[in-house]
Design an enzyme around this catalytic site. Structure first.
Site, PDB file in Angstrom:
ATOM      1  N   LYS A 248       0.868  -1.184   0.000  1.00  0.00           N
ATOM      2  CA  LYS A 248       0.000   0.000   0.000  1.00  0.00           C
ATOM      3  C   LYS A 248       0.902   1.231   0.000  1.00  0.00           C
ATOM      4  CE  LYS A 248      -4.171   1.971   2.041  1.00  0.00           C
ATOM      5  NZ  LYS A 248      -3.887   3.389   1.959  1.00  0.00           N
ATOM      6  N   ARG A 253      -3.494   8.916  -5.579  1.00  0.00           N
ATOM      7  CA  ARG A 253      -4.123   7.997  -6.523  1.00  0.00           C
ATOM      8  C   ARG A 253      -4.173   8.700  -7.867  1.00  0.00           C
ATOM      9  NH1 ARG A 253      -8.306   3.771  -5.105  1.00  0.00           N
ATOM     10  NH2 ARG A 253      -8.534   2.632  -7.046  1.00  0.00           N
ATOM     11  N   ARG A 268      -8.275  10.844  -7.318  1.00  0.00           N
ATOM     12  CA  ARG A 268      -9.320  10.019  -6.752  1.00  0.00           C
ATOM     13  C   ARG A 268     -10.662  10.749  -6.720  1.00  0.00           C
ATOM     14  NH1 ARG A 268      -9.584   7.530  -0.717  1.00  0.00           N
ATOM     15  NH2 ARG A 268     -11.631   8.373  -0.358  1.00  0.00           N
ATOM     16  N   GLU A 298      -0.763   4.531  -7.987  1.00  0.00           N
ATOM     17  CA  GLU A 298      -0.463   5.453  -6.890  1.00  0.00           C
ATOM     18  C   GLU A 298       0.872   6.103  -7.248  1.00  0.00           C
ATOM     19  OE1 GLU A 298      -2.614   5.803  -4.375  1.00  0.00           O
ATOM     20  OE2 GLU A 298      -1.482   6.646  -2.714  1.00  0.00           O
ATOM     21  N   PHE A 338      -1.248  -0.529 -10.218  1.00  0.00           N
ATOM     22  CA  PHE A 338      -1.779  -1.750  -9.605  1.00  0.00           C
ATOM     23  C   PHE A 338      -2.991  -2.329 -10.334  1.00  0.00           C
ATOM     24  CE2 PHE A 338      -3.128   1.884  -6.932  1.00  0.00           C
ATOM     25  CZ  PHE A 338      -4.496   1.837  -7.131  1.00  0.00           C
ATOM     26  N   ARG A 413     -16.738   0.251  -2.231  1.00  0.00           N
ATOM     27  CA  ARG A 413     -15.839  -0.031  -1.118  1.00  0.00           C
ATOM     28  C   ARG A 413     -16.413  -1.273  -0.448  1.00  0.00           C
ATOM     29  NH1 ARG A 413     -12.336   3.131   2.192  1.00  0.00           N
ATOM     30  NH2 ARG A 413     -13.160   5.163   1.613  1.00  0.00           N
ATOM     31  N   LYS A 419      -7.556  -3.145   3.234  1.00  0.00           N
ATOM     32  CA  LYS A 419      -6.235  -2.626   3.605  1.00  0.00           C
ATOM     33  C   LYS A 419      -5.864  -3.139   4.987  1.00  0.00           C
ATOM     34  CE  LYS A 419      -8.301   1.742   4.947  1.00  0.00           C
ATOM     35  NZ  LYS A 419      -8.340   3.177   4.837  1.00  0.00           N
TER      36      LYS A 419
END
Ligand code: ATP
Length: 591
Positions: A248, A253, A268, A298, A338, A413, A419
């Site tokens: 992470k 982002r 984001r 990221e 990613f 989400r 995370k």
């Protein structure tokens, strides 16, 4: 529709403090909109002439707008500015000066005004100020008082009616289908394209099936998939089984869109950041082996030699409008990629993660600016624990674990992505992003700074509302109080904003715009806060039983303190959600 008619709706929206009323007014407005104007109206109610991600700015300085008003209504700039000093709003100034004028019923249409605003935004180069000034003052001359009031707020960026995107989607659903039942379908299209105007236009022209088929498009940001939290590697493997584990990274982002030789980038919260990171444009053109592609990444400052990741505070220096080339040379960014969401004309968001990772590896050629993230497939909690330790020892925040067969859930989400952070071991260690909703006057020394406590809230994404969670009085230095006071004063309003739900009335309400990161010792339940508060009803089961109403208390923060301001990278709607807060509440005891 005439612009005057639209302005009458804007006035109604401006004056309401109820969200349900907002939806009713919006749906009435949308019902009276034609196919040709519905998209323009969707942008205009948000004070824009294009979706948020398009870098179209009509921005004009206060002084230029004052001069336009002066020219239109036979006044002087000084006089206009003096009146502005008294009334505090250029819209009111325009409206007052205009009322002495003879235009009563302006026939200008929404489309005609939109066209002029587009011309204003498109003016550049030498003489821009003069050209914009003339376009605006010619327009103002033709408008009546109420139209003038709302028009001038647009180039000033002051037409903030506080209408969130989900509320507009709800308004569209009610206008077209008389209820909210189709909101989910509209939301799906919005998650894929981020363009309210486009969705409305397709809905009006071709109907719902066409909206449902609306696919991901290069140049239109896809709403980011986000992570849930779980406390430990054990819990994570228990819940998710075998997972892909990635570092992470703690930067920005950045969603990278490549369309031939054209590269655009989005944050984001859907802001266009293309011009901020020239090195990432160059890297994309050099390394991405596809004609069209959308990558999720990221971006952060990283030194490959020492394998050092720079802290977020350093990387954050790159979010700026000026001196970009200089900063790009001083602090070049790398994009840790990613995910890949689109390639050569085909959307990949419905492909499983494993396939997307494969596609990602075969699309990016090695060269050092775009770096595909290392992904490890893990099913043993111990191994996961070791990878988490490894990430932390490298100075990273932790790891993100992802379900192998999961699709890319735009705007979602959920437990497809989780995370795990340094201290996820049970207690409340993660911070909470809150929105400032108002402030309460202080006594004594604090009174000098104008604030004694802030009333803060989180976001209820189901209802598209901001709900209160805490009052914060500690953790702020005198300078921070001054800073908050200065910023809050610019966005204070005289009644509770329609999308705020609160049992507490602060001394001053402000528009929900400023996001702050807050650390608290614990999340507790509280009857005075509206976050997660709900009314439970027991339906009568027999003829003699009475209907009983109970209230489930809300959530509150114990010992909250300010950690940082987050409004540079977060919109109010990106604050922690009630759902997350509830999950954090339950997790804090599961040690
Ligand atoms: P936080 O404040 O903890 O960063 P957040 O609210 O900004 O949280 P989360 O959903 O909690 O966002 O965490 C996801 C964020 O982590 C993403 O938005 C992205 O910016 C970042 N990130 C870093 N590395 C990855 C990765 N490998 N996969 C997905 N997201 C990543």
């Amino acid at each position: 529709m005439t612009f005057k008619n639209l302005s009458l709706y804007l006035e109604k929206l401006d004056n309401t403090s109820s969200r349900l009323a907002l939806i009713d007014i919006l749906s009435d407005l949308f019902k009276s909109s034609s196919k040709a104007e519905i998209s323009m109206i969707c942008y205009l109610v948000q004070g824009r002439i294009a979706p948020f991600f398009k870098p179209v700015e009509i921005g004009m300085a206060e002084k230029t707008v004052a001069q336009s008003i002066a020219i239109s209504y036979g006044s002087s700039k000084d006089e206009v500015l003096k009146l502005y000093g008294k009334l505090g709003d250029m819209g009111l100034v325009a409206s007052q000066l205009n009322s002495k004028f003879k235009v009563q019923n302006s026939k200008l249409t929404v489309a005609q005004v939109f066209e002029i605003l587009t011309q204003i935004a498109g003016t550049n180069g030498e003489g821009t100020v003069e050209k914009r000034l003339k376009l605006l003052s010619d327009l103002l001359k033709k408008l009546d008082s109420i139209s003038a009031k709302y028009l001038v707020r647009i180039p000033l960026g002051n037409l903030r009616l506080g209408i969130g995107d989900p509320t507009i989607l709800e308004g569209l659903s009610v206008a077209k289908f008389n209820d909210r039942s189709k909101k989910k379908i509209l939301e799906g299209a919005y998650n894929r394209t981020s363009d309210l105007g486009l969705i409305a236009q397709i809905l009006w022209e071709k109907g719902l099936p066409a909206v449902e088929k609306l696919e991901v498009k290069v140049g239109y940001p896809i709403r980011s998939e986000l992570c849930e939290r779980l406390p430990t590697p054990q819990k994570a493997i228990e819940k998710m089984g075998t997972v892909d584990v990635q570092y992470k990274y703690d930067g920005f982002r950045v969603q990278i869109h490549k369309d031939g030789d054209n590269v655009s980038m989005f944050s984001r919260n859907l802001e266009n950041m293309t011009h901020m990171f020239p090195e990432l444009i160059e890297g994309t053109l050099k390394q991405v082996k596809a004609k069209t592609a959308i990558l999720d990444s990221e971006a952060l400052a990283y030194s490959p030699e020492s394998e050092e990741f720079l802290p977020f505070q350093e990387t954050t220096k790159r979010r700026r409008k000026h001196g970009i080339e200089e900063m790009a040379a001083k602090l070049p960014l790398k994009a840790f990629v990613f995910d890949i969401l689109y390639k050569d004309g085909k959307s990949l968001i419905d492909s499983p993660l494993t396939e997307r990772i494969k596609a990602l590896k075969s699309t990016i050629e090695e060269d050092g600016t775009l770096i595909p993230t290392i992904t490890q497939t893990i099913s043993d909690p111990k191994e996961l624990g070791i990878m988490l330790e490894d990430a932390i020892s490298k100075g990273l925040e932790g790891v993100v674990i992802k379900k192998l067969d999961s699709k890319y859930e735009a705007g979602g989400r959920n437990f497809n992505w989780v995370k795990l952070k340094r201290h996820s071991a049970g207690e409340l260690h993660d911070t909470i992003d809150c929105v400032i909703l108002g402030y309460i006057f202080g006594k004594g020394k604090r009174a000098d700074f104008g604030a004694g406590a802030l009333l803060v809230g989180v976001y209820d994404s189901k209802k598209d509302e901001f709900v209160t969670v805490s009052r914060i009085g500690t953790g702020l230095t005198d300078d921070e109080w001054r800073e908050i006071h200065k910023r809050a004063d610019k966005i204070k309003v005289d009644h509770k904003p329609a999308r705020v739900s609160s049992l507490i009335t602060p001394s001053v309400w402000i528009r929900p715009e400023i996001v702050i990161e807050v650390l608290a010792d614990e999340i507790t339940r509280s009857p005075i806060h509206t976050a997660g508060r709900s009314t439970l009803r027991d339906e009568p089961s027999g003829s003699d039983s009475k209907s009983k109403t109970e209230t489930e208390p809300g959530y509150a923060l114990r010992f909250p303190r300010l950690v940082s301001f987050r409004d540079k990278d977060k919109k109010a709607e990106d604050a922690t959600s009630v759902k997350e807060l509830a999950e954090m509440f339950f997790q804090q005891y599961k040690k």
